[in-house]
Design a protein around this motif. Structure first.
Motif, mmCIF file in Angstrom:
data_model
loop_
_atom_site.group_PDB
_atom_site.id
_atom_site.type_symbol
_atom_site.label_atom_id
_atom_site.label_comp_id
_atom_site.label_asym_id
_atom_site.label_seq_id
_atom_site.Cartn_x
_atom_site.Cartn_y
_atom_site.Cartn_z
ATOM 1 N N ILE A 380 29.689 -27.440 -18.420
ATOM 2 C CA ILE A 380 28.921 -26.626 -18.208
ATOM 3 C C ILE A 380 27.766 -26.477 -19.250
ATOM 4 C CG2 ILE A 380 28.661 -24.124 -18.825
ATOM 5 C CD1 ILE A 380 31.660 -23.664 -17.658
ATOM 6 N N LYS A 381 28.047 -26.831 -20.637
ATOM 7 C CA LYS A 381 27.150 -26.967 -21.426
ATOM 8 C C LYS A 381 26.211 -28.167 -21.242
ATOM 9 C CE LYS A 381 29.269 -24.123 -25.209
ATOM 10 N NZ LYS A 381 28.168 -23.056 -24.886
ATOM 11 N N ALA A 382 26.926 -29.221 -20.782
ATOM 12 C CA ALA A 382 26.221 -30.508 -20.536
ATOM 13 C C ALA A 382 24.986 -30.120 -19.444
ATOM 14 C CB ALA A 382 26.954 -31.720 -20.280
ATOM 15 N N THR A 383 25.572 -29.484 -18.255
ATOM 16 C CA THR A 383 24.673 -29.239 -17.073
ATOM 17 C C THR A 383 23.610 -28.235 -17.588
ATOM 18 O OG1 THR A 383 26.530 -29.388 -15.553
ATOM 19 C CG2 THR A 383 24.674 -28.289 -14.814
ATOM 20 N N SER A 384 23.902 -27.388 -18.570
ATOM 21 C CA SER A 384 22.713 -26.674 -19.095
ATOM 22 C C SER A 384 21.535 -27.459 -19.649
ATOM 23 C CB SER A 384 23.319 -25.670 -20.009
ATOM 24 O OG SER A 384 22.226 -24.703 -20.465
ATOM 25 N N VAL A 385 22.037 -28.194 -20.570
ATOM 26 C CA VAL A 385 21.195 -29.262 -21.262
ATOM 27 C C VAL A 385 20.293 -30.268 -20.043
ATOM 28 C CG1 VAL A 385 20.833 -30.984 -22.761
ATOM 29 C CG2 VAL A 385 22.346 -29.202 -23.264
ATOM 30 N N PHE A 386 20.947 -30.621 -19.079
ATOM 31 C CA PHE A 386 20.413 -31.239 -18.230
ATOM 32 C C PHE A 386 19.255 -30.424 -17.261
ATOM 33 C CE2 PHE A 386 20.216 -32.806 -13.674
ATOM 34 C CZ PHE A 386 19.964 -34.003 -13.783
ATOM 35 N N LEU A 387 19.623 -29.359 -17.204
ATOM 36 C CA LEU A 387 18.546 -28.789 -16.432
ATOM 37 C C LEU A 387 17.513 -28.203 -17.291
ATOM 38 C CD1 LEU A 387 21.058 -25.811 -14.865
ATOM 39 C CD2 LEU A 387 19.620 -27.418 -13.498
ATOM 40 N N GLN A 388 17.586 -28.113 -18.541
ATOM 41 C CA GLN A 388 16.500 -27.932 -19.521
ATOM 42 C C GLN A 388 15.819 -29.215 -19.447
ATOM 43 O OE1 GLN A 388 17.726 -28.241 -23.856
ATOM 44 N NE2 GLN A 388 16.754 -26.258 -24.108
ATOM 45 N N SER A 389 16.224 -30.441 -19.588
ATOM 46 C CA SER A 389 15.726 -31.462 -19.460
ATOM 47 C C SER A 389 14.644 -31.858 -18.068
ATOM 48 C CB SER A 389 16.514 -32.835 -19.452
ATOM 49 O OG SER A 389 17.355 -32.752 -20.643
ATOM 50 N N LEU A 390 15.075 -31.322 -17.217
ATOM 51 C CA LEU A 390 14.268 -31.194 -15.900
ATOM 52 C C LEU A 390 13.152 -30.297 -15.828
ATOM 53 C CD1 LEU A 390 16.952 -31.366 -13.045
ATOM 54 C CD2 LEU A 390 15.550 -33.261 -14.164
ATOM 55 N N GLY A 391 13.029 -29.145 -17.035
ATOM 56 C CA GLY A 391 11.917 -28.304 -17.022
ATOM 57 C C GLY A 391 12.402 -27.053 -16.382
ATOM 58 N N LYS A 392 13.698 -26.758 -16.097
ATOM 59 C CA LYS A 392 14.130 -25.630 -15.499
ATOM 60 C C LYS A 392 14.867 -24.816 -16.607
ATOM 61 C CE LYS A 392 14.889 -28.336 -11.145
ATOM 62 N NZ LYS A 392 13.938 -27.834 -10.304
ATOM 63 N N VAL A 446 20.355 -27.903 -6.905
ATOM 64 C CA VAL A 446 19.393 -28.993 -7.732
ATOM 65 C C VAL A 446 19.517 -30.285 -7.164
ATOM 66 C CG1 VAL A 446 19.059 -29.849 -9.860
ATOM 67 C CG2 VAL A 446 19.470 -27.359 -9.718
ATOM 68 N N LEU A 447 20.684 -30.832 -6.936
ATOM 69 C CA LEU A 447 20.817 -32.142 -6.531
ATOM 70 C C LEU A 447 20.599 -32.494 -4.923
ATOM 71 C CD1 LEU A 447 24.644 -32.758 -7.884
ATOM 72 C CD2 LEU A 447 22.173 -33.510 -8.915
ATOM 73 N N LYS A 448 20.628 -31.177 -4.456
ATOM 74 C CA LYS A 448 20.099 -31.225 -2.763
ATOM 75 C C LYS A 448 18.494 -31.530 -2.766
ATOM 76 C CE LYS A 448 21.739 -28.414 -0.020
ATOM 77 N NZ LYS A 448 22.168 -27.359 0.876
ATOM 78 N N GLU A 449 17.951 -30.830 -3.981
ATOM 79 C CA GLU A 449 16.484 -30.674 -4.148
ATOM 80 C C GLU A 449 16.091 -32.331 -4.432
ATOM 81 O OE1 GLU A 449 13.383 -29.310 -7.466
ATOM 82 O OE2 GLU A 449 14.754 -27.702 -6.661
#
Length: 459
Positions: A380-392, A446-449
């Motif tokens: 969960i926490k890694a995914t949150s950082v990943f989304l942050q990296s995508l500018g989301k 997100v991955l579908k996008e």
């Protein structure tokens, strides 16, 4: 000074890149976590569990300071990586300069607020009659180091985004080594108690901050000038939202610890454990938890420059591959941690001093229950950082808020009504399970996008 020096982020093998950036980031975050762990170990052996209870009461103020510094630093890092992918040199330089200015100003404000509101803060975070004097001694010194602490932690993220993860690691490591050396001297040789541990901590923080200042004159992908430090609202509107997830993740720890400490003191007083044992034990569990999170966030935040650069450059196939590898690594980290907490809780607890049978009994329960879903938490926490990296930032923030605030706080308050002092221990596993299910739905979209974009580009 060539921004194209980061072009290799879009070309080098992903696994090799992730190791290059993540290992130093893990070490930096791990060392930051060890500042508090080292204090706890030496205080536990030199002062006793009441001293450790006092550091748990004060710990939230460092987390508040860290939350603000990471909002600025991580937000700036994500912004820089995306700008570098777009070859936008001006925004890179001015974004870094603005981050430096805001870090300095905010740290001074935070210091003043803490000093004037000391008694209220200690009361809110669960100080008891037995540990209040220790808490005051520790607080008075730790607060003085807040500006150095915030500056070094905020700049570390920027340094990593500039392509210097090893320097970021070294600057933090040097500070921690100084702390480790000075802690036993201050506590056992000089007999300064908790105050001595705090002095050792801030000396290390000053050195780390000094190294961060040195780096600003030796940057790789941008060169700061006087105009870079002038605050630009337009830039901050881009930078701060990208760091809001990091801010909320840390702030939620403060809120949870404040609520948790008070609940544990209240229900502990009505149990065989008493008011001080549950609060002290859970404080230790939370800090050990932070060590695992250092590995978790280290992998994710270390990969942030790679994700941001490739996303900004339109290399969405590589972005998707990075997330896949990240999830495999995070699952392994969570599994190893869970095995350790379930099999060796007494041994881990024993590192912080030998106490009563009741203390050990509650400690074992706390490790085994509170941390039983570490695998889900890491993902969960890694995914949150990943989304942050995508500018989301909205998605990233939503995931952090759901687990660490929307679910955890009410659970900590409600579960003791039926389960007593052990109730709060079940809050983390329940929050992890629910948030993980929401994360699956979110990441599917997100991955579908990303997949659609990859097909359009013919990647």
């Amino acid at each position: 000074m060539n921004q194209n020096s980061n072009q290799y982020l879009a070309e080098a093998p992903i696994g090799k890149l992730m190791m290059k950036f993540s290992i130093p980031c893990i070490m930096s975050l791990l060392v930051s976590s060890l500042y508090n762990i080292v204090d706890q170990i030496f205080i536990g052996r030199g002062v006793g569990y009441l001293g450790n209870g006092a550091t748990n009461v004060v710990f939230p103020i460092t987390v508040i300071a860290l939350a603000i510094s990471l909002m600025i630093g991580d937000g700036c890092a994500a912004f820089l990586s995306i700008c570098q992918g777009k070859k936008d040199t001006d925004s890179t330089r001015n974004g870094a300069g603005n981050a430096v200015t805001i870090l300095i100003l905010s740290s001074i404000i935070i210091l003043l607020v803490f000093m004037f509101a000391r008694e209220g803060i200690l009361s809110v975070f669960g100080a008891t009659e037995n540990n209040i004097n220790y808490a005051r001694d520790y607080f008075n010194v730790i607060a003085i180091g807040i500006p150095f602490f915030m500056f070094s932690n905020g700049l570390n993220s920027v340094i990593r985004a500039d392509g210097s993860p090893k320097f970021a690691m070294i600057s933090t490591l040097v500070g921690c080594i100084i702390n480790v050396i000075l802690d036993p001297i201050a506590i056992f040789a000089l007999h300064w108690g908790v105050k001595g541990a705090a002095i050792a901590t801030i000396i290390g923080q000053v050195v780390s901050a000094g190294l961060a200042v040195y780096y600003l004159f030796h940057t790789k992908t941008f060169k700061l000038n006087i105009k870079s430090f002038a605050i630009k609202a337009a830039l901050l509107k881009h930078i701060l939202p990208l760091g809001i997830s990091s801010f909320l993740t840390q702030l939620s720890i403060v809120i949870i610890m404040g609520v948790m400490n008070n609940v544990l003191v209240k229900y502990g007083a009505m149990s065989k454990y008493g008011a001080d044992i549950p609060m002290t034990v859970v404080g230790i569990v939370m800090k050990v938890f932070q060590i695992v999170i250092a590995f978790t966030i280290g992998v994710a935040a270390g990969s942030q420059p790679i994700v941001g650069y490739n996303y900004g450059a339109g290399q969405h196939g590589r972005v998707k591959e990075i997330y896949k590898i990240m999830m495999i690594v995070e699952t392994c980290i969570g599994f190893i941690a869970t095995v350790c907490f379930e099999i060796f809780p007494q041994q881990i607890l024993g590192l912080f001093g030998s106490e009563s049978d009741l203390y050990n009994e509650f400690g074992v329960k706390a490790f085994r229950i509170f941390l039983c879903t570490m695998v889900l938490c890491c993902v969960i926490k890694a995914t949150s950082v990943f989304l942050q990296s995508l500018g989301k930032p909205v998605m990233s923030m939503g995931l952090s808020l759901l687990r660490d605030f929307v679910l955890s706080v009410p659970l900590v308050l409600l579960l003791p009504l039926s389960l007593g002092v052990e109730g709060p221990l079940f809050s983390a596993p329940i929050a992890d399970i629910v948030t993980f299910l929401v994360m699956l739905i979110m990441m599917k979209n997100v991955l579908k996008e990303l997949k659609k974009t990859i097909k359009k580009e013919g990647v």
